[in-house]
Motif scaffolding. Sequence first.
Motif, mmCIF file in Angstrom:
data_model
loop_
_atom_site.group_PDB
_atom_site.id
_atom_site.type_symbol
_atom_site.label_atom_id
_atom_site.label_comp_id
_atom_site.label_asym_id
_atom_site.label_seq_id
_atom_site.Cartn_x
_atom_site.Cartn_y
_atom_site.Cartn_z
ATOM 1 N N LYS A 1 80.333 75.129 75.309
ATOM 2 C CA LYS A 1 79.576 74.930 76.550
ATOM 3 C C LYS A 1 80.400 74.267 77.650
ATOM 4 O O LYS A 1 80.469 74.757 78.771
ATOM 5 N N SER A 2 81.036 73.150 77.351
ATOM 6 C CA SER A 2 81.791 72.440 78.392
ATOM 7 C C SER A 2 82.984 73.256 78.872
ATOM 8 O O SER A 2 83.302 73.259 80.064
ATOM 9 N N ALA A 3 83.640 73.987 77.967
ATOM 10 C CA ALA A 3 84.776 74.827 78.369
ATOM 11 C C ALA A 3 84.313 75.975 79.260
ATOM 12 O O ALA A 3 84.986 76.322 80.246
ATOM 13 N N ILE A 4 83.177 76.560 78.948
ATOM 14 C CA ILE A 4 82.636 77.644 79.766
ATOM 15 C C ILE A 4 82.244 77.116 81.143
ATOM 16 O O ILE A 4 82.561 77.729 82.176
ATOM 17 N N GLU A 5 81.578 75.964 81.176
ATOM 18 C CA GLU A 5 81.191 75.377 82.458
ATOM 19 C C GLU A 5 82.409 75.026 83.302
ATOM 20 O O GLU A 5 82.413 75.235 84.525
ATOM 21 N N ALA A 6 83.465 74.508 82.672
ATOM 22 C CA ALA A 6 84.694 74.179 83.404
ATOM 23 C C ALA A 6 85.346 75.449 83.962
ATOM 24 O O ALA A 6 85.805 75.468 85.113
ATOM 25 N N ALA A 7 85.373 76.509 83.165
ATOM 26 C CA ALA A 7 85.945 77.774 83.629
ATOM 27 C C ALA A 7 85.150 78.337 84.798
ATOM 28 O O ALA A 7 85.716 78.842 85.775
ATOM 29 N N GLN A 8 83.830 78.235 84.726
ATOM 30 C CA GLN A 8 82.977 78.716 85.815
ATOM 31 C C GLN A 8 83.226 77.902 87.094
ATOM 32 O O GLN A 8 83.312 78.462 88.186
ATOM 33 N N LYS A 9 83.360 76.599 86.933
ATOM 34 C CA LYS A 9 83.616 75.733 88.088
ATOM 35 C C LYS A 9 84.957 76.081 88.717
ATOM 36 O O LYS A 9 85.061 76.187 89.949
ATOM 37 N N ASP A 10 85.987 76.261 87.905
ATOM 38 C CA ASP A 10 87.320 76.629 88.421
ATOM 39 C C ASP A 10 87.258 77.977 89.133
ATOM 40 O O ASP A 10 87.847 78.145 90.196
ATOM 41 N N PHE A 11 86.565 78.926 88.546
ATOM 42 C CA PHE A 11 86.461 80.254 89.142
ATOM 43 C C PHE A 11 85.738 80.203 90.484
ATOM 44 O O PHE A 11 86.158 80.848 91.448
ATOM 45 N N ASP A 12 84.671 79.412 90.557
ATOM 46 C CA ASP A 12 83.865 79.330 91.770
ATOM 47 C C ASP A 12 84.596 78.636 92.908
ATOM 48 O O ASP A 12 84.247 78.818 94.070
ATOM 49 N N MET A 13 85.593 77.834 92.578
ATOM 50 C CA MET A 13 86.363 77.148 93.620
ATOM 51 C C MET A 13 87.389 78.093 94.127
ATOM 52 O O MET A 13 87.846 78.511 94.944
#
Length: 131
Positions: free
Chosen positions: A119-131
């Motif tokens: 979960k945390s790795a997926i959320e971090a990847a999504q945050k990086d992608f969205d930036m």
Amino acid sequence: MSVTHIDVRQDTGLKPCGSPDHVDCGLGLVLARLGEKWTVMTLAELSEGPRRYRELERSLDGISQRMMTLTLRRLERDGHVVRDVTPTVPPSVTYSLSDLGRAFASQVATLVGWSAQAKSAIEAAQKDFDM
């Protein structure tokens, strides 16, 4: 010869659906059920043991009566749930997992465990992608 993405791909054991050497493995049947919001929660509740309809409905916060009925019927149709009717007045209906349902619930539990870890790795990847 140059290295391409095909040459360096890891072998996961998965074959693309639709390829000539791919046999219909039934994944579509499983994903049809797994993709429904209430399936996993219903399996989890029934993993604790047989439940009456109203018990299940009360334990699944937010589920409508219609969706509860549809979910149970679909799971019963696929062989995951057994519906037992006791001829009383009014009739008593109990739902439980079949052997197939218990095996499915076991596999779903593995997926749930993995998702909690990832979960945390997926959320971090999504945050990086969205930036």
